[in-house]
Write a protein that holds these residues in place. Structure first.
Motif, PDB file in Angstrom:
ATOM      1  N   ALA A 103       0.838  -1.200   0.000  1.00  0.00           N
ATOM      2  CA  ALA A 103       0.000   0.000   0.000  1.00  0.00           C
ATOM      3  C   ALA A 103       0.874   1.252   0.000  1.00  0.00           C
ATOM      4  O   ALA A 103       2.077   1.190   0.290  1.00  0.00           O
ATOM      5  N   GLN A 104       0.260   2.380  -0.339  1.00  0.00           N
ATOM      6  CA  GLN A 104       0.987   3.641  -0.323  1.00  0.00           C
ATOM      7  C   GLN A 104       1.468   3.967   1.086  1.00  0.00           C
ATOM      8  O   GLN A 104       0.797   3.698   2.068  1.00  0.00           O
ATOM      9  N   LYS A 105       2.668   4.558   1.154  1.00  0.00           N
ATOM     10  CA  LYS A 105       3.286   4.946   2.421  1.00  0.00           C
ATOM     11  C   LYS A 105       3.503   3.755   3.358  1.00  0.00           C
ATOM     12  O   LYS A 105       3.399   3.879   4.576  1.00  0.00           O
ATOM     13  N   ARG A 160      -0.047   4.959   8.787  1.00  0.00           N
ATOM     14  CA  ARG A 160       0.001   5.115   7.324  1.00  0.00           C
ATOM     15  C   ARG A 160      -0.742   6.388   6.900  1.00  0.00           C
ATOM     16  O   ARG A 160      -0.282   7.159   6.042  1.00  0.00           O
ATOM     17  N   ALA A 161      -1.923   6.638   7.498  1.00  0.00           N
ATOM     18  CA  ALA A 161      -2.722   7.816   7.155  1.00  0.00           C
ATOM     19  C   ALA A 161      -1.986   9.114   7.526  1.00  0.00           C
ATOM     20  O   ALA A 161      -1.981  10.082   6.760  1.00  0.00           O
ATOM     21  N   VAL A 162      -1.328   9.102   8.683  1.00  0.00           N
ATOM     22  CA  VAL A 162      -0.581  10.278   9.106  1.00  0.00           C
ATOM     23  C   VAL A 162       0.576  10.541   8.143  1.00  0.00           C
ATOM     24  O   VAL A 162       0.829  11.677   7.734  1.00  0.00           O
ATOM     25  N   SER A 163       1.267   9.477   7.738  1.00  0.00           N
ATOM     26  CA  SER A 163       2.366   9.618   6.810  1.00  0.00           C
ATOM     27  C   SER A 163       1.890  10.137   5.474  1.00  0.00           C
ATOM     28  O   SER A 163       2.517  11.002   4.855  1.00  0.00           O
ATOM     29  N   HIS A 164       0.755   9.635   5.013  1.00  0.00           N
ATOM     30  CA  HIS A 164       0.204  10.069   3.729  1.00  0.00           C
ATOM     31  C   HIS A 164      -0.235  11.536   3.798  1.00  0.00           C
ATOM     32  O   HIS A 164      -0.060  12.313   2.850  1.00  0.00           O
ATOM     33  N   TYR A 165      -0.797  11.913   4.939  1.00  0.00           N
ATOM     34  CA  TYR A 165      -1.236  13.297   5.142  1.00  0.00           C
ATOM     35  C   TYR A 165      -0.056  14.279   5.104  1.00  0.00           C
ATOM     36  O   TYR A 165      -0.123  15.342   4.497  1.00  0.00           O
TER      37      TYR A 165
END
Length: 232
Positions: free
Chosen positions: A123-125, A227-232
């Protein structure tokens, strides 16, 4: 490859129109390069890891050397101890061998391998770029023309009329598949993390153009909040 430091390379000049005008130098470093006599019949060993430089100043712009590589028996024992024994192959008389700095292959095995060998789907990140870089450190892995090819989603060519045309487009536009045909020891692949999100289009396209056995899919996961924090 990692074997380069093990073989001994023997040169035997066979045809040299004027050895006095051939500047063949060899040494461990550029400042220590020494001239080597290229008189026909002069046998000399050149360390595979050494540096060398050649200038042909002859009116006849050619020379022929016989080059032989051999490996000490200790190399085979070492590989066996690593649970990676060397495979011996009996070549046929007159058989053609294709070689890169990474590999040696038999011409009769050309186009035996299908590409790509692996797809990192996401997945991304989640470390996909790092994994791709680690894989490509192996001497038998060839990078795609771009890390994220997107040939199965954003860059899918829907204007092509047949499956074969779409397959050739993907392989030669985004991978070095055509030039790799003569070297079946080498593999290639890519990392396109958006494939995991766009699965409803990617899956049927993989089945259409990359329907060969041996294709491996890699999915990396991560704590969803991190992962969401990194993507943000």
């Amino acid at each position: 490859g990692e074997w380069v430091k093990h073989p001994h390379r023997i040169h035997v000049p066979i045809i040299v129109p004027d050895a006095t005008r051939v500047l063949f130098r060899c040494g461990l470093t550029e400042p220590t390069l020494d001239r080597v006599d290229c008189t026909p019949g002069h046998v000399f060993e050149m360390n595979n890891q050494a540096k060398h430089a050649v200038t042909n100043a002859m009116p006849a712009n050619y020379r022929v050397h016989l080059i032989l590589d051999y490996v000490d028996p200790s190399f085979f024992a070492m590989r066996s101890s690593q649970n990676c024994p060397v495979r011996r192959i009996a070549l046929n008389p007159g058989e053609i061998i294709t070689q890169t700095r990474r590999s040696i292959d038999r011409a009769l095995d050309a186009n035996e391998r299908t590409h790509p060998a692996y797809l990192i789907l996401g997945a991304q990140k989640a470390g996909t770029t790092s994994l791709y870089e680690y894989i490509n450190q192996h001497p038998w892995v060839v990078r795609a023309k771009r890390r994220e090819t997107h040939c199965l989603d954003w860059r899918w060519n829907s204007h092509l009329a047949s499956t074969e045309e779409r397959r050739e487009y993907c392989l030669n536009e985004y991978y070095h598949a055509e030039s790799m045909g003569a070297y079946p020891s080498l593999i290639t692949g890519d990392s396109t993390p958006s494939y995991l999100l766009d699965y409803w289009r990617v899956i049927p396209r993989v089945k259409e153009v990359f329907d060969h056995d041996g294709l491996r899919f890699v999915v990396m996961t991560r704590d969803p909040i991190k992962r969401a924090v990194s993507h943000y």
